[in-house]
Design an enzyme around this catalytic site. Structure first.
Site: not given
Ligand SMILES: Cc1cc2nc3c(=O)[nH]c(=O)nc-3n(C[C@H](O)[C@H](O)[C@H](O)COP(=O)(O)OP(=O)(O)OC[C@H]3O[C@@H](n4cnc5c(N)ncnc54)[C@H](O)[C@@H]3O)c2cc1C
Length: 304
Positions: A176, A226, A296
């Site tokens: 990520r 998420s 995130e």
């Protein structure tokens, strides 16, 4: 914004490309967020190369927006300028197994176009609701695939307006993250290297993955996917569930019943509801398991 800067923006950009007090809830998949002071629709490189130095010189804060699918904008909005890439930044060119695609194109669009041409490699991306720009910053991935696997070269622009062609290896992709996540560089376009495959098989795989998503993810509610990164050797959703937080609610924000890794906008949640819920989850999970969940989702604007 300084009125002289606004005047200059009107000289650079066509009528209708400058929006003032634009509600950011219109531009995020969370459907949350106060107003952006200025919102600019940028349609080509020449505009970007004029606008960016102008904002930087005037010390006006700015933020590059993709599809807002990994973003929480504060209730008080953003005191700065949002740049949104459209026009030539939504071009797609397919030559043999190479797909050159502008930063503003949705992953779902390019995945479908590649599939129609019988090109395999992007099936994983079809259900990720981001743009190529956001996906490159986040090294978006799912079901064993990630951007890192398919990027041949990327075209970047530095804040000074210099253009750089960077190979996939030099993008420093990680979980990520990528080299643009912590720089001020802007992703303009990318060339993806796919492989020849069978159109029907590719479309079938995409359908199967879409079905898996619908079964497992709370797609019926607004969210930003998420909420937390996957901790080493574990799953955020499982930790949250094991701590008894399934369905836990702060205001209109809720830990999704269907998938505890998602915080959803259940009922007119504010950004504060989401951020308070995220803090609560982090505290409980750390206390119960010792794991500190790292967010995130990207926060934009003022948060306590
Ligand atoms: C229902 C749902 C499911 C999801 N599933 C997944 C999944 O399976 N896998 C996954 O990885 N993610 C998933 N996500 C999260 C999200 O879609 C991805 O992170 C996506 O890559 C974000 O892209 P975006 O265009 O929406 O970026 P935004 O949220 O708009 O921005 C993200 C970051 O990228 C920056 N950025 C955007 N464009 C550029 C550019 N051209 N140049 C420089 N910086 C830029 C922004 O400034 C910001 O820092 C999901 C989200 C939702 C809502």
């Amino acid at each position: 914004m300084n009125s002289q800067v606004l005047e200059k923006l009107h000289e650079i950009l066509p009528e209708g490309s400058i929006l003032l007090h634009e509600p950011m809830k219109k531009h995020t998949t969370f459907r949350i967020g106060g107003e952006a002071e200025v919102f600019l629709e940028i349609e080509d490189l020449a505009q970007l190369q004029q606008v960016l130095p102008l904002l930087i010189e005037a010390e006006e804060p700015y933020f590059l927006l993709g599809n807002g699918s990994n973003l929480l904008v504060s209730d008080t909005g953003y005191q700065g300028t949002i740049l949104h890439l459209s026009g030539e930044f939504t071009d797609v060119l397919i030559r043999d197994n190479l797909v050159t695609v502008g930063a503003g194109v949705l992953l779902s669009t390019v995945a479908r176009m590649a599939a129609e041409k019988g090109l395999t490699g992007l099936e994983f991306a079809a259900g990720i609701p981001g743009t190529i720009g956001g996906a490159m910053v986040m090294n978006a991935g799912a079901y064993g695939g990630e951007m890192k696997q398919v990027v041949k070269t990327a075209m970047l622009m530095s804040p000074e307006g210099d253009l750089m062609s960077v190979s996939g290896e030099d993008m420093a992709f990680g979980y990520r993250t990528s080299r643009i996540k912590h720089s001020k560089d802007i992703l303009l376009s990318v060339t993806l290297e796919l492989a020849q495959g069978n159109r029907d098989d590719i479309l079938t795989t995409m359908q199967e993955l879409a079905l898996k998503r619908r079964e497992k993810q709370p797609l019926e509610y607004p969210s930003a996917g998420s909420t937390f990164k996957r901790p080493e050797g574990n799953f955020a959703g499982k930790l949250i569930m094991d701590c008894g937080l399934r369905g836990y609610q702060v205001g209109g924000a809720q830990v999704a019943e269907k998938h505890c890794g998602f915080v959803i906008n259940k009922n007119q949640a504010t950004a504060k509801d989401v951020s308070d819920l995220m803090k609560h989850i982090q505290q409980v999970v750390q206390k119960e398991t010792g794991v500190l969940l790292e967010k995130e989702i990207i926060f934009l604007g003022d948060f306590e």
